[in-house]
Each structure stands twice: as structure tokens, then as C-alpha cells.
Design an enzyme around this catalytic site. Sequence first.
Site, PDB file in Angstrom:
ATOM      1  N   ALA A  14       0.830  -1.223   0.000  1.00  0.00           N
ATOM      2  CA  ALA A  14       0.000   0.000   0.000  1.00  0.00           C
ATOM      3  C   ALA A  14       0.855   1.260   0.000  1.00  0.00           C
ATOM      4  O   ALA A  14       0.335   2.365   0.110  1.00  0.00           O
ATOM      5  CB  ALA A  14      -0.928   0.000   1.218  1.00  0.00           C
ATOM      6  N   GLY A  18       4.629   0.568  -4.159  1.00  0.00           N
ATOM      7  CA  GLY A  18       3.598  -0.448  -4.417  1.00  0.00           C
ATOM      8  C   GLY A  18       2.547   0.056  -5.396  1.00  0.00           C
ATOM      9  O   GLY A  18       2.110  -0.680  -6.290  1.00  0.00           O
ATOM     10  N   ARG A 101      20.776   6.459   3.488  1.00  0.00           N
ATOM     11  CA  ARG A 101      19.971   5.238   3.515  1.00  0.00           C
ATOM     12  C   ARG A 101      20.390   4.341   4.671  1.00  0.00           C
ATOM     13  O   ARG A 101      19.572   3.639   5.254  1.00  0.00           O
ATOM     14  CB  ARG A 101      20.097   4.489   2.189  1.00  0.00           C
ATOM     15  N   GLN A 115      11.332 -11.514   7.616  1.00  0.00           N
ATOM     16  CA  GLN A 115      10.870 -11.931   6.281  1.00  0.00           C
ATOM     17  C   GLN A 115      11.780 -13.003   5.688  1.00  0.00           C
ATOM     18  O   GLN A 115      11.306 -13.888   4.975  1.00  0.00           O
ATOM     19  CB  GLN A 115      10.738 -10.708   5.370  1.00  0.00           C
ATOM     20  N   ASN A 134      15.289   0.059   1.749  1.00  0.00           N
ATOM     21  CA  ASN A 134      16.660   0.506   2.068  1.00  0.00           C
ATOM     22  C   ASN A 134      17.074   0.265   3.509  1.00  0.00           C
ATOM     23  O   ASN A 134      16.226   0.234   4.387  1.00  0.00           O
ATOM     24  CB  ASN A 134      16.761   2.008   1.775  1.00  0.00           C
ATOM     25  N   ASP A 162      19.975   2.748 -10.131  1.00  0.00           N
ATOM     26  CA  ASP A 162      21.246   3.461 -10.328  1.00  0.00           C
ATOM     27  C   ASP A 162      21.764   3.228 -11.753  1.00  0.00           C
ATOM     28  O   ASP A 162      22.262   4.144 -12.406  1.00  0.00           O
ATOM     29  CB  ASP A 162      22.259   2.972  -9.287  1.00  0.00           C
ATOM     30  N   ARG A 165      19.652   5.277 -14.037  1.00  0.00           N
ATOM     31  CA  ARG A 165      20.007   6.698 -13.888  1.00  0.00           C
ATOM     32  C   ARG A 165      21.305   6.997 -14.641  1.00  0.00           C
ATOM     33  O   ARG A 165      21.420   8.024 -15.323  1.00  0.00           O
ATOM     34  CB  ARG A 165      20.192   7.027 -12.405  1.00  0.00           C
ATOM     35  N   HIS A 190      24.049   0.437  -2.951  1.00  0.00           N
ATOM     36  CA  HIS A 190      23.038   1.423  -3.362  1.00  0.00           C
ATOM     37  C   HIS A 190      23.089   2.567  -2.342  1.00  0.00           C
ATOM     38  O   HIS A 190      22.285   2.638  -1.416  1.00  0.00           O
ATOM     39  CB  HIS A 190      21.650   0.772  -3.408  1.00  0.00           C
TER      40      HIS A 190
HETATM   41  N1  LIG Z   1      16.659   0.263  -3.785  1.00  0.00           N
HETATM   42  C1  LIG Z   1      16.168   1.345  -4.383  1.00  0.00           C
HETATM   43  O1  LIG Z   1      16.644   1.753  -5.459  1.00  0.00           O
HETATM   44  C2  LIG Z   1      15.010   2.108  -3.771  1.00  0.00           C
HETATM   45  C3  LIG Z   1      14.391   3.126  -4.509  1.00  0.00           C
HETATM   46  C4  LIG Z   1      13.329   3.828  -3.927  1.00  0.00           C
HETATM   47  C5  LIG Z   1      12.906   3.504  -2.642  1.00  0.00           C
HETATM   48  N2  LIG Z   1      13.534   2.523  -1.957  1.00  0.00           N
HETATM   49  C6  LIG Z   1      13.093   2.133  -0.600  1.00  0.00           C
HETATM   50  O2  LIG Z   1      11.892   1.373  -0.701  1.00  0.00           O
HETATM   51  C7  LIG Z   1      11.209   1.429   0.544  1.00  0.00           C
HETATM   52  C8  LIG Z   1       9.728   1.730   0.317  1.00  0.00           C
HETATM   53  O3  LIG Z   1       9.586   3.011  -0.233  1.00  0.00           O
HETATM   54  P1  LIG Z   1       8.143   3.677  -0.432  1.00  0.00           P
HETATM   55  O4  LIG Z   1       8.400   4.998  -1.040  1.00  0.00           O
HETATM   56  O5  LIG Z   1       7.205   2.716  -1.111  1.00  0.00           O
HETATM   57  O6  LIG Z   1       7.716   3.878   1.089  1.00  0.00           O
HETATM   58  P2  LIG Z   1       6.244   4.079   1.678  1.00  0.00           P
HETATM   59  O7  LIG Z   1       6.424   4.555   3.075  1.00  0.00           O
HETATM   60  O8  LIG Z   1       5.383   4.855   0.751  1.00  0.00           O
HETATM   61  O9  LIG Z   1       5.689   2.596   1.691  1.00  0.00           O
HETATM   62  C9  LIG Z   1       6.262   1.606   2.456  1.00  0.00           C
HETATM   63  C10 LIG Z   1       5.142   0.666   2.845  1.00  0.00           C
HETATM   64  O10 LIG Z   1       5.738  -0.452   3.484  1.00  0.00           O
HETATM   65  C11 LIG Z   1       4.883  -0.845   4.532  1.00  0.00           C
HETATM   66  N3  LIG Z   1       5.659  -1.646   5.476  1.00  0.00           N
HETATM   67  C12 LIG Z   1       6.512  -1.222   6.438  1.00  0.00           C
HETATM   68  N4  LIG Z   1       6.986  -2.279   7.121  1.00  0.00           N
HETATM   69  C13 LIG Z   1       6.469  -3.375   6.557  1.00  0.00           C
HETATM   70  C14 LIG Z   1       6.588  -4.750   6.813  1.00  0.00           C
HETATM   71  N5  LIG Z   1       7.337  -5.219   7.810  1.00  0.00           N
HETATM   72  N6  LIG Z   1       5.900  -5.610   6.032  1.00  0.00           N
HETATM   73  C15 LIG Z   1       5.128  -5.157   5.033  1.00  0.00           C
HETATM   74  N7  LIG Z   1       4.950  -3.866   4.748  1.00  0.00           N
HETATM   75  C16 LIG Z   1       5.619  -2.988   5.493  1.00  0.00           C
HETATM   76  C17 LIG Z   1       4.349   0.468   5.106  1.00  0.00           C
HETATM   77  O11 LIG Z   1       3.169   0.278   5.849  1.00  0.00           O
HETATM   78  C18 LIG Z   1       4.141   1.276   3.827  1.00  0.00           C
HETATM   79  O12 LIG Z   1       2.848   1.125   3.325  1.00  0.00           O
HETATM   80  C19 LIG Z   1      11.953   2.479   1.376  1.00  0.00           C
HETATM   81  O13 LIG Z   1      12.853   1.818   2.257  1.00  0.00           O
HETATM   82  C20 LIG Z   1      12.721   3.261   0.336  1.00  0.00           C
HETATM   83  O14 LIG Z   1      13.861   3.893   0.867  1.00  0.00           O
HETATM   84  C21 LIG Z   1      14.568   1.819  -2.499  1.00  0.00           C
HETATM   85  O1  LIG Z   2      17.185   7.794  -2.118  1.00  0.00           O
HETATM   86  C1  LIG Z   2      16.357   7.148  -1.483  1.00  0.00           C
HETATM   87  O2  LIG Z   2      16.296   7.151  -0.245  1.00  0.00           O
HETATM   88  C2  LIG Z   2      15.350   6.323  -2.247  1.00  0.00           C
HETATM   89  C3  LIG Z   2      16.018   5.439  -3.224  1.00  0.00           C
HETATM   90  O3  LIG Z   2      16.989   4.635  -2.640  1.00  0.00           O
HETATM   91  C4  LIG Z   2      16.568   6.187  -4.421  1.00  0.00           C
HETATM   92  O4  LIG Z   2      17.721   5.956  -4.795  1.00  0.00           O
HETATM   93  O5  LIG Z   2      15.830   6.977  -5.028  1.00  0.00           O
END
Ligand SMILES: NC(=O)c1ccc[n+]([C@@H]2O[C@H](COP(=O)([O-])OP(=O)(O)OC[C@H]3O[C@@H](n4cnc5c(N)ncnc54)[C@H](O)[C@@H]3O)[C@@H](O)[C@H]2O)c1
Ligand SMILES: O=C(O)C[C@H](O)C(=O)O
Length: 329
Positions: A14, A18, A101, A115, A134, A162, A165, A190
Site C-alpha cells: 500500500a 507499491g 539510507r 521476512q 533501504n 542506479d 540513472r 546502493h
Molecule cells: N533500492 C532502491 O533503489 C530504492 C528506490 C526507492 C525507494 N527505496 C526504498 O523502498 C522502501 C519503500 O519506499 P516507499 O516509497 O514505497 O515507502 P512508503 O512509506 O510509501 O511505503 C512503504 C510501505 O511499506 C509498509 N511496510 C513497512 N513495514 C512493513 C513490513 N514489515 N511488512 C510489510 N509492509 C511494510 C508500510 O506500511 C508502507 O505502506 C523504502 O525503504 C525506500 O527507501 C529503495
Molecule cells: O534515495 C532514497 O532514499 C530512495 C532510493 O533509494 C533512491 O535511490 O531513489
Amino acid sequence: MPKAPMRVAVTGAAGQIGYSLLFRIANGDLLGKDQPVILQLLEIPDEKAQKALGGVMMELEDCAFPLLAGMTAHSDPMTAFKDIDVALLVGARPRGPGMERKDLLSANAQIFTAQGKALNAVAKRTVKVLVVGNPANTNAYIAMKSAPDIPAKNFTAMLRLDHNRALSQLANKLNKPVAEIEKLIVWGNHSPTMYPDYRFATINGQSVKELINDADWNKDTFIPTVGKRGAAIIDARGLSSAASAANAAIDHMHDWVLGTNGKWVTMGIPSKGEYGIPAEVIYGFPVICENGEYKMVEGLEIDAFSRERMDHTLNELLEEQAGVKHLLS
Ligand SMILES: NC(=O)c1ccc[n+]([C@@H]2O[C@H](COP(=O)([O-])OP(=O)(O)OC[C@H]3O[C@@H](n4cnc5c(N)ncnc54)[C@H](O)[C@@H]3O)[C@@H](O)[C@H]2O)c1
Ligand SMILES: O=C(O)C[C@H](O)C(=O)O
């Protein structure tokens, strides 16, 4: 005859990533336009989050996707991960302005222990796992170490954002179509220490390094722009990247399952000691995917500048690993 559905778990279903990701999976962008999917969606056991997930599922229903063969909502990974083929571990706290991060480790690390254990208990032994939450590399490491009965190679972290990008920065610099670039790499974590490396890259067969021919641009503009792009997006949007992150997750898993036709892509994968990176560190490496497996591109020359960058990002990963040791005993 239609294919049997594949089961795809998405955590944080959600959340903002997602909301971009689920519709594309159901549309066939992840596993192919002939592959039915069943979505097993996990959110925290919180009334508001579960209600929001219900709303997203209503929207998925309203799209009438022909490939969506079923979907279920979960608040427990032990049911969400049952018999899954693919796990997209997105659910975790995102960073805000001024954070790195790795500042999220204490908030997010325990999610991936729980998990990982649940995957170990109930997922298919062939499950392909992508960690997006992250700090993605170390969270993938935690999940891998918490799931000893699933092959370590099945745990990966997302560096594809990355990679994408970096592709766009190079295409802009050279004023050429992004699709013409091949053999790009993003080494390491990352995080801003990542090392985007175009020494081997070609554009329409020509060497990108020779065409750019500017070591200062590489060091002072290209590498920091790619490394800090996430923070630049948070600064501009007030929220971390979501649609581009979802797109990268689709690219990563799509290519892993369906292959890259000989092209290089970057995946965060557990090292087996290649390029001097210690075993088990989840590190961005160049790979080619074929028949549902990734294969590292080996034997590339590592010059002094690259070695320094690769060790710098490695050292950060080793520090992150040391910081979560207590969760893995
Ligand atoms: N690796 C990458 O390149 C990259 C890029 C963008 C974002 N991210 C990361 O992805 C993650 C999610 O980002 P977002 O923007 O969707 O955040 P968000 O806060 O909009 O959504 C995260 C969702 O995860 C849910 N959640 C939290 N803990 C949970 C659990 N234990 N089990 C199931 N659901 C859970 C929350 O309730 C929330 O709905 C963040 O950690 C963000 O930094 C990583
Ligand atoms: O930068 C962040 O915290 C979110 C994600 O990892 C990104 O690279 O956009």
C-alpha cells in the site's frame, strides 16, 4: 494451453512504490504478456494500512487485467510468502531529507530478519528475491542469512535504478538514444559510495569513454550525480523516488526471469569472491541473465581509480554488515 499462474509476493503493497508496481505486474510487464500472476500482498498489521491495501486491490480489480489470476491481502509474511515464485521486498521505511539510507538500518533491519525466516519456512526453494527497501544491499544480506535453506544466489538487491540513472546521464551527455548504450556497470552499494563505471560501455558500438574523454566530468559530475540522485529526488518531490523505483524493480526481475539477450545489467548479488569482494557481500556487479539465472561478467580489468572506488563502497557495506551482526546469531 495457458501457462500456470506464478505467485508474486509484494511487501509494502500500500506504499508509494507499491502503487506504481502492482499495476505493472498485473499488466504482464514483470513476467511476460503470456504469464498469469497471483499477487500475494503484504502490509503491516495496522487498520489504516490494511484498509489502504484493500483500496489498492479494489483498483486492481477495476482494471480487469486479463493476466491477474488472483490476489490476496496479508498481514503476516508466513501466509504472504506461501509457495511464492517471486518476492519483491519493498515494505520498509523510506528516508527523509538529510538522511542517508544506512540511517534506516536500525528501523528496517528487523523486517528482513523476520521476512527471511518466513521465506525460508514457506516460499518455493526456487523463489527469486529482490530487496528494494533501504538500505537494500544490507537488507538483502540479512534476508539471505535468515533463510539458510534457500540458495544464497536467490537473494538480490536493487541497483537497477542506479544503472538506469547512469544510462540516462550518459545518453544526455552524448545526446544519443539511451537504448544504444551497452556494457555499463554500477559497482557496490546502493548509496552515494556506489561506483557507476562506463569504462567498458559502448554506444552504437563506439567507446563511451573515448567519446566523452573527460576524466574530470566522470569524477566530479557523473559519479556524484548518479550517486546522489535519490537525495535530489527527495529534495525536489519531498518524497523518495517511487515510479522510477518500481520501474527498476520490474526491469531487474523481468531480466532475471526472462533474460537479457546477452546484454549486461547491474544486479546486487552475493559475491563469491569475484573482483576481490569478499564472499556473501551483496554488491552491485555486471551480469548477463539467461534461462532464469544470472551470470557475472568476469575478468574485467580493474584500474587503480576503480579499485579505490570499489573498495570504498565495499568498506561501507562491511560496516553495515558489522552493524547488523547481532540480528543474525
Ligand atoms: N533500492 C532502491 O533503489 C530504492 C528506490 C526507492 C525507494 N527505496 C526504498 O523502498 C522502501 C519503500 O519506499 P516507499 O516509497 O514505497 O515507502 P512508503 O512509506 O510509501 O511505503 C512503504 C510501505 O511499506 C509498509 N511496510 C513497512 N513495514 C512493513 C513490513 N514489515 N511488512 C510489510 N509492509 C511494510 C508500510 O506500511 C508502507 O505502506 C523504502 O525503504 C525506500 O527507501 C529503495
Ligand atoms: O534515495 C532514497 O532514499 C530512495 C532510493 O533509494 C533512491 O535511490 O531513489
